[in-house]
Structures are given as C-alpha cells and as structure tokens.
Design an enzyme around this catalytic site. Sequence first.
Site, short mmCIF file in Angstrom:
data_model
loop_
_atom_site.label_atom_id
_atom_site.label_comp_id
_atom_site.label_asym_id
_atom_site.label_seq_id
_atom_site.Cartn_x
_atom_site.Cartn_y
_atom_site.Cartn_z
CD GLU A 1 8.14 7.35 2.05
OE1 GLU A 1 7.80 7.95 1.15
OE2 GLU A 1 8.26 6.23 0.98
CG ASN B 1 -1.05 8.16 10.02
OD1 ASN B 1 -1.49 7.55 9.28
ND2 ASN B 1 0.83 8.32 10.12
CB THR C 1 -0.83 -0.29 1.22
OG1 THR C 1 -0.27 -0.13 2.82
CG2 THR C 1 -1.68 -1.12 1.04
CB THR D 1 -3.57 -3.89 6.84
OG1 THR D 1 -4.56 -3.17 7.03
CG2 THR D 1 -3.16 -5.56 7.36
CE LYS E 1 0.00 -3.11 4.08
NZ LYS E 1 -0.41 -2.14 4.00
#
Lengths: 406, 406
Positions: B278, B401, B146, B198, B187
């Site tokens: 990151e 976010n 993602t 997730t 992931k």
Amino acid sequence: MTVTAPAGFRAAGVTAGLKPSGRSDLALVVNDGPLAVAAGVFTSNRVVAAPVVWSRTAIGDGAARVVVLNSGGANACTGPEGFADTHRTAEHVAAALRVDSQDVLVCSTGLIGERLPMDKLLAGVDVAVDHLSTDGGGAAAAAIMTTDTVSKTVHIEGPRTPQEGPPDTAGGAPREVGEWSVGGMAKGAGMLAPGLATMLVVLTTDAVVDAERAAAALRAATRRTFDRVDSDGCMSTNDTVLLLASGASGVTPADGTFEAVLEQACARLARALVADAEGASHDIAVTVTNASSEEAAVAVARAITRSNLFKAAIFGNDPNWGRVLSAAGTVPEDVAPFDPLTLDVSINGVQVCRAGGVGEDRSLVDIAGAREVRVDVDLHAGDAEATVWTNDLTHDYVHENSAYST
Amino acid sequence: MTVTAPAGFRAAGVTAGLKPSGRSDLALVVNDGPLAVAAGVFTSNRVVAAPVVWSRTAIGDGAARVVVLNSGGANACTGPEGFADTHRTAEHVAAALRVDSQDVLVCSTGLIGERLPMDKLLAGVDVAVDHLSTDGGGAAAAAIMTTDTVSKTVHIEGPRTPQEGPPDTAGGAPREVGEWSVGGMAKGAGMLAPGLATMLVVLTTDAVVDAERAAAALRAATRRTFDRVDSDGCMSTNDTVLLLASGASGVTPADGTFEAVLEQACARLARALVADAEGASHDIAVTVTNASSEEAAVAVARAITRSNLFKAAIFGNDPNWGRVLSAAGTVPEDVAPFDPLTLDVSINGVQVCRAGGVGEDRSLVDIAGAREVRVDVDLHAGDAEATVWTNDLTHDYVHENSAYST
C-alpha cells in the site's frame, strides 16, 4: 585548491548555455607539460555514454593534453549521432588548442537520452579557450556541477622528504626535494539525482610519473575510494575519473608517496560526494572487520549499504540491527565465509548485536545527534577489513528522483 | 477460498495477544490425511530465523501434519533461546494434537531480534486447537497478517479431465475423475514494512501426490512466481512456502496438471502480495524478451526492478527509459549476453527506446492512469523471456520503513 594548483595546468569554466538555469556548464583543463601523461578509470556499466567510448579509446596510449567537460547533458543513449557529437567536440577543442584530437578527453553529465545542442557547446569551447588561466580551477569545478550544492576540490602537497640518490654537496647531506602536489575536482551529489548522478573527477599532478605508474596508482586509489561510495547502488553510464600529470615540478616522488597522496586526494573527494547528498540526512560508514579477505569485507559492506530497509531505518534514527544481519546474510558463503551465529554489530559504538543475537540495549544508540553514522560488523572470520560509505534513504531522495526529468 | 477448501484440512486463527493491536496473531493448519505429504521452500538468506531452522529439518522426510504460524514476532536473531522457543512451540502443538513434533512445522513473522512471549503463545495454541474447523481457513489467513491490508487466499480446482487407466464400466467410456483442488494463504505486504516483510505461504491440496512430486512441483512453481516478486530487493530471514497434501480426494492428477494448478495458485498469491504494497502507487511488471536464456532474462529484469532510480521515476510517472538501460547495463555479459546498441524498451506499450537510443516521444506514455505499469525490454539475443514484478519507490515506503520499529 583545485586542478590548477599543481604547476603546468590551466583551466576555465564558462557558460555555454546548455543548462536552463544559465549557470556555467562547460569546463576545460589543459596540461601544458612538459609531460602529457594521462590515466583514466571509467564506469563498468555496459551501457556507456558516447564521451566514455571516446575517452576510453583516446587515453589508451597513456597520453592526453586536454579534458573538455560539460554539464547540462550526458550524451548517453544518443546513438551514432551522439558519438559524432563527442567526436566533433574533441576535433573542435583540438583545433582551437593546436593539439591532436586523440589527446582530447571528453566528459559529459546531465540527462540521458537527449542530444547536446552542439552549436552552443562549440561556441562555449571557444569562450573557454579564451578564459584559460592558471587559476581557472575554481571556475572549472563550478562548471561541472549539476545538482551539487557545492563544488568539490582538493589539493594535497607531496611530502618533501630527503630523496635517495647522490647528495648535492660534497658534505653528503641529503638533498631536499622540490615541491609537488596533487589537485582535483569532482562533481556528483551522492544520491541526490543520480539519473544524472555521473561522477566526474579530474585529478592533476606536477609530479614526474610515467603512464604506467599513473595508471596503476589511479586504479589502486579509485578501488579503495570512489568504488566504496555507494549512495544508491545505481551505476551511471558516464562515470569517469581522469589523472593528468604534467611533470612540471621536476620531482619524481619516492615509491609509494605519489600513490599515497593520490589516494588521499581521491578519498577526500569521495567523502565530499557523500557529504553533498543533500537529500540525505545521514552519511553512513559501514565497516566490516575480521573478514577472510578484503573482497569479502567489501561484499558484506556493500550488501548492507544497498539495503533500502537498512537505509530507511537510519533515516528514522532507528538502530535496526536486524536489517544489518539480514543484508549480510544475502552474501553467498563462497564470497564471504562467516558463521551468522558469531556476528557482532555495533552502531555508533554500541554493540547492539552480539554473536548473532541481542546485545546491548538499542535505546543507548544515538543516531539523531550527528550526520555521520558508524556501523561496524565483525565477521570473526579473518583479519581483513573494508569500509563502504552510503547515505540514508529519505523522502527527499524519492522526491528528487521522481521529479527530476519531468 | 483458502487452505481449508481442499478436503482433509482444518484450520484456526485466534488472538494469542502477541500483537499490541489485539488482532488475531496465531494460526493452525492441520492435515487430517489420509496422506501427510509436505514440501517446503525457505529463504536463501544465511541469517535465518529459528522457525526456519526447525521447519527445514522437520520437513526433511517429506511429511508433516500441522503448521503453526504466528505474527507479532519473527523469532529471528534470538540465539539458542529463540530456537528453544520454536522447539517448545512444536512440542506443545504436537502434544495437543497427538502427533509427532517432527510433523509440526513452525512459521513466525514480525520484528527481528526480540523473544516471543511464550506463555501467551502456548496458551494461544490451546485456544486455536479448540477452534480448528474445516472452514477455519479464513481465520487462519487473517491471523498471519502483519502490515497486510487484506488477507490473501486462493482456491483453484483441478481440471476434471478423462483419466487414463481401466474404464469403470464394461462399455469402455473413460472414467470421469473426481474433484481435487489447491488452496492457499499468504502474508506479506510487498514493500510496505519489510523489516518484518516475511512472506509466509501455506498451500494445501487434496490431490494424491507423493513427497517427491510435491517437492518438485513446489520448487518449480515458486521459482517462477514468488521468486520473481522483488518489492525492494531485501531478502527476509523468515520467508517460507509450505505445501501440504492430504490425498483426501483420492485423485492422482495427470502429469503436469497438478504442477500447472499449483503454479497458478502461487502466481495469484504472488500477484496479491505486489498489489497489497500500500505504500506503493504502482505495480510494475518488467518483462525481458528475446534473451539468450531464462536466467539471463531474469537477471536483467531483476537489475531493473532493483534500481531505486527507476522505481522513483515510476513513482513520478516519469517514463525515464535511460534508467532502464542504465540498470540493464550493470548485468555482466557472461550472465546475459546482449548488445547495448540493439536494446528496445517500451513503457506501457510505447517504444521510448529503440536500438539503444531515442525512440517514440516519451510524452506519449501514460503512467499516471493506472496502478499497473508494463516495462518491456527486448534484448535481441535469443528467444527466452521472464517477468519480474516490483513496486515503485514512494514517500510512503520511506515513511513505513523508517518509522516501523521506533
């Protein structure tokens, strides 16, 4: 409008030179009686600053005459030497004001892990003693500020309701009781720089209350106010809330009235702490309703107010209700029983989540339009409720808290 | 280097069109046997996505043949319709591969609260079935990304040690066992955009292990690896770790060897998740030593890794050990007994806090020089230890976010 508004109190706020900024940094609050009742609530952190260790013991007898507070240094994690500094401060104040050192409470706020410059501090105490006055409350409130942008004070008068007891005229009309009030001051700037996010609060009252009533009222009030402000989930080593009662009004408030006024005063100061989180762009009230118990409601509300994801979403004016559910789901079932498939979530009045799934259109939610944001979570599991306040997670929070001590 | 490295597995990764970016978004992993052993560990969040509900039930018998994974949508908080979508996906995969739908596990990742575009998804399944191959592991790992910047895979060969049992020659020399290995893909981008944070992990092995051993080994491995990565304290609704065993190597690993290799594979993937945050500028390993129990060590380490104040300080390259102590002090004494006045804290090897007070000069600590930061806390309360990984709290975390779903 502050700690000297009730009768029987003097205060002062002066510059001892503890802060590099040269702003005032030392405050005294003196209770001139006739009563010397005191109660305190302290941080539940196991790592506590020296002044907390001192004051928690000194207030054990339910009595105190003086509170000395300094900003510019928390005196936390300073070892036995730091405790000796607090002790010496109390002894110095006691000598200057001719009281027992066990009746002197000490509060400190500032950076952790550094000794206080005691020469400056003790000289500042002497200056503060000289400046004590019955209108010194404002200066005291200013002297305990750290990253606060405004000083926070409160003053609420008690209701002058007819009091039970013998009438003061033969005619039998109920006697009108005298004036009494609760005053207070607080420092703390929400999420701004909580490395020194000590919350210090001093409340005063001229009501006649004994130590037992004072302690019970203070504990109940803080539990529903200061304990429900959770700017960033980080508990300080220095948090202290003190209540001093002088009895100077001669009035014994009726059952429940003193308690109600004290809680109202605490609620106003707590709200002011949230509002002064200048790094924040939103104050967020998370209200959990229809919980199985008040504790369950608080647990769910607190899980949401501690979610960085949720708080960052509010900063982005994003009604991301999935993050509300995801945070609620972390609370164990034995703490807060509820069925995830019945949860409703409203943000600023729009029910974006219904029965655990998609509700009204999220684009109907306006978050950007006001500083205050309301998040309501209906657990459908009982009839208890609670509200916990927090702030959004912003760039300024990261900036303030990454740059503070360097 | 991935799920198709062990013998007995095929995989594929294709573009179904679930992501606006047009990148690949649908993966299949097929276990061709001879064994169909499967084990799973799922999020402990009470609010769980439809695919978690499905897979948790389907894996109850310890068997599975296929995992179908999609990015571009978490299928969480989507109600009964969302569960029907997952069910339909499993049925479709089962029909295409001629297996029982109860042997199909489903994983989804992406935004919460939105239905999946089922036409695209099912058409994508058909394409993926056509692309299944024994070197499709890399494509599968890419399709579950993602906000990940790199795909995360692992492959570790088991030790080819002499095995107990009858020798295969009359001469009596111990038989050299055949090759077996553990492969995996994951992931998750740490703290990057955990609205869809997730963590999905699929591990494969050609070792001969039964369902009981697979389940025990997976639970032990995740407890000490994925469970100790705590980027932002937020628990997802979709976290899933699956292990499939084909038995194709014919080798039954000696006691402890399979478990050790599996844990090593999990540890590498967990470390890769932290490294791909990151938005973060530092990976932080908080190690608590001399705790009364492993649980106590984990509790203290987790309290520190969840402190926004501490994490913001590390972003500022500030060795603010007071925030470490303050966070440790929030752990209840019955969970982690220790005396706050004996705590030592080292940051990158410099003991900045000794016996709960000031230690070596904090200016000796170099945080800016490397991405990895080591924080060591000595509780002086026993001989257990644990390490929990996290990232620093940065402007980019807030940005990612707050901006994600808008």
